[in-house]
Scaffold this active site. Structure first.
Site, PDB file in Angstrom:
ATOM      1  N   ARG A  40      -2.911  16.564   8.414  1.00  0.00           N
ATOM      2  CA  ARG A  40      -1.810  15.907   9.138  1.00  0.00           C
ATOM      3  C   ARG A  40      -0.839  15.308   8.137  1.00  0.00           C
ATOM      4  NH1 ARG A  40      -3.093  17.721  12.905  1.00  0.00           N
ATOM      5  NH2 ARG A  40      -4.340  17.212  14.703  1.00  0.00           N
ATOM      6  N   ARG A  53      -9.238  26.484  16.390  1.00  0.00           N
ATOM      7  CA  ARG A  53     -10.095  25.949  15.337  1.00  0.00           C
ATOM      8  C   ARG A  53     -10.716  24.643  15.802  1.00  0.00           C
ATOM      9  NH1 ARG A  53      -7.763  24.128  10.835  1.00  0.00           N
ATOM     10  NH2 ARG A  53      -9.654  24.440   9.641  1.00  0.00           N
ATOM     11  N   LYS A  61       4.472  24.359  15.808  1.00  0.00           N
ATOM     12  CA  LYS A  61       3.540  25.484  15.700  1.00  0.00           C
ATOM     13  C   LYS A  61       3.976  26.690  16.527  1.00  0.00           C
ATOM     14  CE  LYS A  61      -1.452  26.149  16.240  1.00  0.00           C
ATOM     15  NZ  LYS A  61      -2.711  25.450  15.950  1.00  0.00           N
TER      16      LYS A  61
END
Ligand code: BTN
Length: 246
Positions: free
Chosen positions: A244, A43, A108
């Site tokens: 974030r 992204r 992640k």
């Protein structure tokens, strides 16, 4: 009857390939998986790195008839589908980071890139690209601060085969895309919010020209992020913004 799967050695990016050459709606779901991508994309113009044998990288094309719910929610649908498929393999503690990262322990595990291809006779096509870290190379893994993790760690070394993972994720995507096409995001909202990594936590949303801070108050019926700020509730649509923790 309905999946057409191409599994190639190398590709620039499976998303790019399917965006440049989007199969017409023939009632089937076209899938392109690649051992290697020479220019995998993330992204916001970022790169996506993958490793032969250490990753599963593929994209699939989903056609939606004109008038189906707002495409913005599709990013969230894709993340939820991957999370639910991985849960069936025994991964625990999966969380979703709006709009569509899949995390374990705050790190992640999966990246997802949803791109829309318009100009189709009957509606639009969504190219859903998914990259899963299966086994990160040791040099990546030992750097504790990279914020990435892999399925080997999440499953204590017992990683399912890539075809098994692919099949499970496609089946889940099919189920959730059908739900989304008929009922929109509201039908999936609770399942998404149950896995929201930042529920009621302070976050910062930043885009090219904006930065907003607030408390993550969940998502709305379109899949937009709700941010409780000093000046009231702000609604943020998944676009070129990132989230974030603060
Ligand atoms: C992100 O985290 O920013 C999204 C990463 C998406 C990676 C996948 S891998 C398969 C598909 N092809 C690409 O070039 N990107 C997506």
């Amino acid at each position: 009857p309905h999946f057409v799967i191409d599994w190639v050695e190398e590709c620039v990016s499976t998303n790019t390939a399917l965006m440049e050459n989007t199969p017409a709606d023939d009632g089937r779901v076209h899938v392109l998986a690649a051992e290697r991508q020479s220019a995998g994309r993330g992204r916001r113009g970022r790169q996506w790195q993958s490793w032969p044998d250490g990753s599963l990288t593929f994209s699939s094309v989903w056609h939606f008839a004109r008038g189906t719910p707002a495409p913005a929610g599709l990013s969230l649908v894709a993340g939820l589908a991957v999370a639910q498929a991985l849960e069936r393999f025994g991964v625990v503690g999966l969380q979703l980071k709006w709009p569509n990262d899949v995390l374990v322990n705050g790190e992640k595990l999966v990246g997802i890139l949803v791109e829309l291809s318009t100009g189709h006779a009957r509606g639009l096509a969504a190219v859903i690209g998914i990259g899963i870290n299966l086994r990160l190379p040791p040099d990546v893994r030992i750097e504790a601060q990279t914020g990435v993790t892999d399925l080997a760690r999440a499953l204590d070394g017992d990683v399912p085969s890539r075809p098994a993972l692919l099949a499970a994720i496609l089946a889940e995507l099919e189920r959730l895309c059908a739900t989304y096409a008929s009922g929109g995001f509201p039908a999936l909202k609770d399942a998404w919010e149950q896995r929201n990594a930042f529920a009621e936590l302070p976050v910062r949303i930043s885009g090219d020209h904006t930065a907003l801070e607030g408390i993550c108050a969940g998502v709305d019926d379109d899949g937009a992020l709700l941010l409780r700020t000093d000046t009231g509730m702000q609604r943020i649509l998944a676009g070129d913004v990132s989230l974030r923790p603060l």
